[in-house]
Design a protein around this motif. Structure first.
Motif, short mmCIF file in Angstrom:
data_model
loop_
_atom_site.label_atom_id
_atom_site.label_comp_id
_atom_site.label_asym_id
_atom_site.label_seq_id
_atom_site.Cartn_x
_atom_site.Cartn_y
_atom_site.Cartn_z
N VAL A 1 -6.25 -6.68 3.75
CA VAL A 1 -5.39 -8.29 3.52
C VAL A 1 -4.45 -7.69 3.01
O VAL A 1 -4.25 -6.88 1.77
N PRO B 1 -7.22 -7.94 -8.73
CA PRO B 1 -7.59 -9.31 -7.26
C PRO B 1 -7.84 -9.93 -6.24
O PRO B 1 -8.81 -10.92 -5.99
N PHE C 1 0.79 -1.06 0.36
CA PHE C 1 -0.13 -0.02 0.03
C PHE C 1 1.02 0.97 -0.15
O PHE C 1 2.17 1.47 0.62
N ARG D 1 2.21 -14.49 -3.88
CA ARG D 1 1.04 -13.52 -4.28
C ARG D 1 0.88 -14.21 -5.66
O ARG D 1 2.38 -14.55 -6.17
N GLY D 2 -0.24 -14.40 -6.00
CA GLY D 2 -0.57 -15.24 -7.86
C GLY D 2 -0.40 -16.46 -7.39
O GLY D 2 -0.35 -17.41 -8.59
N ARG D 3 -0.38 -17.36 -6.21
CA ARG D 3 -1.18 -18.39 -6.16
C ARG D 3 -2.11 -19.07 -5.25
O ARG D 3 -2.67 -20.18 -5.01
C1 LIG Z 1 -4.93 -8.79 -2.67
C2 LIG Z 1 -4.46 -10.10 -2.77
C3 LIG Z 1 -4.46 -10.39 -1.02
C4 LIG Z 1 -4.77 -11.58 -3.92
O1 LIG Z 1 -4.02 -12.32 -3.03
P1 LIG Z 1 -3.25 -13.48 -4.23
O2 LIG Z 1 -3.59 -15.09 -3.57
O3 LIG Z 1 -2.20 -13.02 -4.08
O4 LIG Z 1 -4.39 -13.62 -5.66
P2 LIG Z 1 -4.21 -13.83 -6.79
O5 LIG Z 1 -3.64 -13.30 -7.97
O6 LIG Z 1 -4.23 -15.76 -6.67
O7 LIG Z 1 -5.41 -13.31 -7.54
C5 LIG Z 1 -6.70 -13.97 -6.75
C6 LIG Z 1 -8.39 -14.10 -7.88
O8 LIG Z 1 -7.96 -13.43 -8.73
C7 LIG Z 1 -7.04 -13.13 -10.14
N1 LIG Z 1 -7.00 -11.54 -10.33
C8 LIG Z 1 -5.33 -12.10 -10.57
N2 LIG Z 1 -5.36 -10.68 -11.67
C9 LIG Z 1 -6.22 -9.95 -11.60
C10 LIG Z 1 -6.08 -9.12 -12.55
N3 LIG Z 1 -5.36 -8.02 -12.46
N4 LIG Z 1 -7.96 -8.67 -12.40
C11 LIG Z 1 -8.73 -9.62 -12.43
N5 LIG Z 1 -8.78 -10.57 -11.58
C12 LIG Z 1 -7.37 -11.16 -11.23
C13 LIG Z 1 -7.11 -14.37 -9.97
O9 LIG Z 1 -7.50 -15.20 -10.83
C14 LIG Z 1 -7.84 -14.77 -8.94
O10 LIG Z 1 -8.75 -15.30 -9.41
P3 LIG Z 1 -9.55 -16.93 -9.19
O11 LIG Z 1 -9.75 -16.93 -6.93
O12 LIG Z 1 -10.92 -16.68 -9.16
O13 LIG Z 1 -8.37 -17.92 -9.45
C15 LIG Z 1 -2.97 -9.72 -2.86
O14 LIG Z 1 -2.83 -10.14 -4.25
C16 LIG Z 1 -2.77 -8.79 -2.77
O15 LIG Z 1 -1.66 -9.26 -1.19
N6 LIG Z 1 -2.03 -7.71 -2.52
C17 LIG Z 1 -1.62 -6.37 -2.33
C18 LIG Z 1 -2.92 -6.20 -1.19
C19 LIG Z 1 -3.80 -6.05 -1.18
O16 LIG Z 1 -4.39 -5.03 -2.33
N7 LIG Z 1 -4.74 -5.89 -0.33
C20 LIG Z 1 -6.46 -5.49 -0.77
C21 LIG Z 1 -7.23 -4.67 -0.34
S1 LIG Z 1 -8.56 -4.22 -0.41
#
Ligand SMILES: CC(C)(COP(=O)(O)OP(=O)(O)OC[C@H]1O[C@@H](n2cnc3c(N)ncnc32)[C@H](O)[C@@H]1OP(=O)(O)O)[C@@H](O)C(=O)NCCC(=O)NCCS
Length: 178
Positions: free
Chosen positions: A86, A127, A37, A93-95
């Motif tokens: 979160v 995501p 963030f 990330r991404g898994r």
């Molecule tokens: C948000 C976060 C917790 C998600 O964690 P993650 O386990 O890495 O999530 P993933 O990358 O595996 O993807 C989650 C879902 O988003 C989808 N996704 C990934 N990139 C995407 C994009 N650019 N646009 C749309 N969907 C996307 C994935 O396909 C997955 O969907 P599924 O569960 O249906 O397969 C992580 O990206 C993170 O820590 N981000 C930074 C902090 C943040 O933004 N937190 C949320 C604030 S409210």
């Protein structure tokens, strides 16, 4: 060695654990938050959260890690809770690990009597929005220009809500004994 590290960081961890967090995790959570963030929460802020009675905080631990690779923090008021943050460490990330973390967290909230969960997420955060939609959150509002991005532009916040069914307990302390 570097190559092996990169390769192993892309393989699914053999063991994934979700556990509760305490004030001693504050520094690590602040580091993860800062990697995610534009306005990072400091160690002090996390310490304060993690000692607050109404805070429910859980960490994601990959493999044999003693320090969390991700976290979720909510504040509960009566039968409502707000997810405050979160985030996963970049290497985690991404898994899909966030799905495991959030599923455990929602179960824990249901177990303590939470019926409605609210959160706010930046409109362009694909995501995160996919994660929340996948766990049954639906959009309940939109606040234009709510977030300030590092480049000075503003982004809307989506408000999302999820209703939780009461947790079904296998053992009920109040149940009449035969
Ligand atoms: C948000 C976060 C917790 C998600 O964690 P993650 O386990 O890495 O999530 P993933 O990358 O595996 O993807 C989650 C879902 O988003 C989808 N996704 C990934 N990139 C995407 C994009 N650019 N646009 C749309 N969907 C996307 C994935 O396909 C997955 O969907 P599924 O569960 O249906 O397969 C992580 O990206 C993170 O820590 N981000 C930074 C902090 C943040 O933004 N937190 C949320 C604030 S409210």
């Amino acid at each position: 060695v570097t190559w092996l590290r990169v390769l192993s960081s892309r393989l699914p961890a053999r063991r994934v654990r979700v556990g509760s967090l305490g004030p001693h995790d504050a520094r690590r959570l602040s580091d993860i938050h800062g990697s995610a963030f534009a306005r990072p929460w400091g160690t002090d802020e996390f310490e304060a959260f993690l000692t607050e009675r109404n805070i429910v905080a859980q960490g994601l631990f990959l493999g044999r890690a003693r320090e969390p690779d991700g976290f979720v923090v909510s504040r509960r008021v009566l039968d409502e809770a707000e997810i405050l943050s979160v985030a996963l460490a970049r290497t985690a990330r991404g898994r899909g690990y966030s799905r495991i973390l959030l599923a455990h967290h929602l179960d824990s909230l249901a177990e303590i009597g939470v019926a409605h969960v609210h959160l706010e997420v930046e409109e362009g955060n694909g995501p995160a929005i996919a994660l929340y939609r996948g766990h049954g959150f639906v959009e309940s509002g939109r606040r234009p220009d709510y977030y300030l991005r590092p480049n000075g532009t503003r982004a809307a916040a989506l408000s999302m809500t999820r209703h939780l069914a009461p947790a079904i307990r296998a053992w009920q302390p109040d149940a009449a004994l035969p």
